[in-house]
Enzyme design. Structure first.
Site, PDB file in Angstrom:
ATOM      1  N   SER A  83      33.633  33.111  25.745  1.00  0.00           N
ATOM      2  CA  SER A  83      32.426  33.019  26.582  1.00  0.00           C
ATOM      3  C   SER A  83      31.272  33.876  26.065  1.00  0.00           C
ATOM      4  CB  SER A  83      32.757  33.403  28.026  1.00  0.00           C
ATOM      5  OG  SER A  83      33.409  34.639  28.064  1.00  0.00           O
ATOM      6  N   THR A 189      30.471  37.141  30.597  1.00  0.00           N
ATOM      7  CA  THR A 189      29.370  37.716  29.818  1.00  0.00           C
ATOM      8  C   THR A 189      29.755  39.138  29.472  1.00  0.00           C
ATOM      9  OG1 THR A 189      27.690  36.404  30.957  1.00  0.00           O
ATOM     10  CG2 THR A 189      26.941  38.482  30.023  1.00  0.00           C
ATOM     11  N   THR A 207      25.926  36.224  26.126  1.00  0.00           N
ATOM     12  CA  THR A 207      26.835  35.210  26.674  1.00  0.00           C
ATOM     13  C   THR A 207      26.592  33.848  26.035  1.00  0.00           C
ATOM     14  OG1 THR A 207      27.650  34.263  28.762  1.00  0.00           O
ATOM     15  CG2 THR A 207      25.276  34.483  28.555  1.00  0.00           C
ATOM     16  N   ARG A 217      20.180  24.545  29.564  1.00  0.00           N
ATOM     17  CA  ARG A 217      20.389  25.386  30.757  1.00  0.00           C
ATOM     18  C   ARG A 217      20.393  26.866  30.350  1.00  0.00           C
ATOM     19  NH1 ARG A 217      24.329  29.519  32.193  1.00  0.00           N
ATOM     20  NH2 ARG A 217      24.447  29.589  34.451  1.00  0.00           N
ATOM     21  N   THR A 240      27.680  39.540  35.805  1.00  0.00           N
ATOM     22  CA  THR A 240      28.426  38.456  35.171  1.00  0.00           C
ATOM     23  C   THR A 240      28.909  37.540  36.279  1.00  0.00           C
ATOM     24  OG1 THR A 240      30.302  37.845  33.750  1.00  0.00           O
ATOM     25  CG2 THR A 240      30.590  39.803  35.122  1.00  0.00           C
ATOM     26  N   GLY A 241      29.043  36.265  35.953  1.00  0.00           N
ATOM     27  CA  GLY A 241      29.435  35.287  36.962  1.00  0.00           C
ATOM     28  C   GLY A 241      28.469  34.112  36.909  1.00  0.00           C
TER      29      GLY A 241
HETATM   30  N1  ASP Z   1      26.209  34.748  33.885  1.00  0.00           N
HETATM   31  C1  ASP Z   1      26.602  33.823  32.869  1.00  0.00           C
HETATM   32  C2  ASP Z   1      25.779  32.570  33.014  1.00  0.00           C
HETATM   33  O1  ASP Z   1      25.604  32.105  34.106  1.00  0.00           O
HETATM   34  C3  ASP Z   1      28.041  33.477  32.872  1.00  0.00           C
HETATM   35  C4  ASP Z   1      29.003  34.589  33.256  1.00  0.00           C
HETATM   36  O2  ASP Z   1      28.690  35.751  33.125  1.00  0.00           O
HETATM   37  O3  ASP Z   1      30.100  34.308  33.723  1.00  0.00           O
HETATM   38  O4  ASP Z   1      25.369  32.028  32.022  1.00  0.00           O
END
Ligand code: ASP
Length: 326
Positions: A83, A189, A207, A217, A240-241
């Site tokens: 990721s 991330t 990320t 996107r 993160t998320g």
């Molecule tokens: N925040 C990141 C995104 O939406 C993904 C992640 O950190 O899980 O691209």
């Protein structure tokens, strides 16, 4: 004030449903989350630990907080992570578009790149944008062109696309449930915050975003105030998320503002989750958001809508800590 043994005992009791709740236990643990040792480094997920250790070594060898962030994040970009970096799961068209940003507390400097293709170290490009242009963010082809001008390691985009298409075909990613943007296995991330011995704070994010995202996107990670925010007077926060559930709320900016008002980092992260969950019609757990933070005094903390492992490193200490879901 309870000592650590009493707190852990209380947590066990909480797990058994007898004494105080996990939330209270987390708060008590959070009160202890402070160190006078510098540098202090906190990052997202267990994979951040190797990056933290590189960041610590970088500073011990005379590097700045900014060098620490860049070198630490590069370790994760190079690690084959699914990721982060070019090894990240591809978008819906089968290739990687990467997002990154960096902030340096003194003079409130920032740089970012988004939807950049075929670049091995987006964090280094973000730093170059910050240090060598009057701009904050470069996107897509322009960001790649800029990276190549500055000699940042690259791969052939067509080759990367071909490789990823094979990956897609092999995994049938488009039709599997795994491909659903937002499912927890499909994103993460590296976000890293560093507090230096002189109180200087720097931070960075890198990320590949959500797997199977629509090409173009861009999530929260490269957006200042969403994926990352640093205020040299107060502290820093990172996310993160699922980016869509972070960037609509300027979440890391808000965490830092809560710390400015006197909250400790853990409480500020928890309050922002509560704020977002209070406004979003979905279940809190479905938001899939997690935050880390540190303040100028060396307090640090984290919160997530699920149990959230994160990495904390300072001289003599480097561990993965897990906070229970907020
Ligand atoms: N925040 C990141 C995104 O939406 C993904 C992640 O950190 O899980 O691209």
């Amino acid at each position: 004030m309870l000592n650590r043994r009493q707190i852990i005992g209380g947590m066990a009791a909480a797990a058994a449903g007898t004494a105080f709740t996990w939330k209270q236990a987390n708060r008590l643990m959070a009160d202890e989350q402070k160190t006078d040792k510098r540098p202090l480094i906190i990052s997202t997920w267990p994979f951040g630990k190797a990056g933290n250790e590189k960041a610590l070594a970088t500073m011990q060898n005379g590097g700045s907080t900014l060098d620490a962030v860049e070198q630490g994040i590069k370790v994760v970009e190079d690690s084959g992570n699914t990721s982060v970096g070019l090894s990240g799961r591809p978008n819906a068209a089968g290739y990687s578009q990467l997002d990154s940003c960096i902030m340096h507390g003194p003079d409130h400097q920032a740089g970012a790149v988004c939807a950049i293709e075929g670049i091995v170290h987006p964090i280094s490009v973000a730093r170059k944008v910050m240090e060598e242009t009057p701009h904050v963010m470069l996107a897509g082809e322009g960001a790649r062109w800029f990276a190549l001008q500055h000699g940042i390691k690259s791969v052939d985009v067509q080759a990367d696309q071909a490789k990823k298409s094979e990956f897609l075909a092999a995994k049938k990613l488009n039709s599997s449930s795994e491909a659903k943007p937002g499912s927890a296995e499909n994103h993460d991330t590296i976000t890293m915050l560093v507090l230096g011995p002189d109180g200087t704070i720097s931070g960075g994010c890198s990320t590949s975003g959500l797997a199977n995202k629509i090409p173009g996107r861009v999530g929260d990670s490269p957006i200042i105030g969403s994926g990352l925010y640093v205020d040299n007077e107060v502290g820093a926060a990172g996310a993160t998320g699922v980016g869509e559930n972070v960037m609509r709320y300027c979440a890391t900016f808000l965490i830092v503002e809560f710390m400015r008002q006197g909250m400790d980092p853990t409480m500020a992260c928890q309050k922002v989750i509560e704020r977002i969950a209070g406004m979003d019609p979905r279940n809190k757990k479905d938001l899939a958001i997690n935050f880390i933070a540190l303040d100028k005094q060396g307090r640090f903390g984290a919160a997530g809508t699920d149990d959230f492992p994160h990495s904390v490193t300072y001289p003599g200490f480097s561990e993965v800590l897990t906070v229970k879901a907020t």
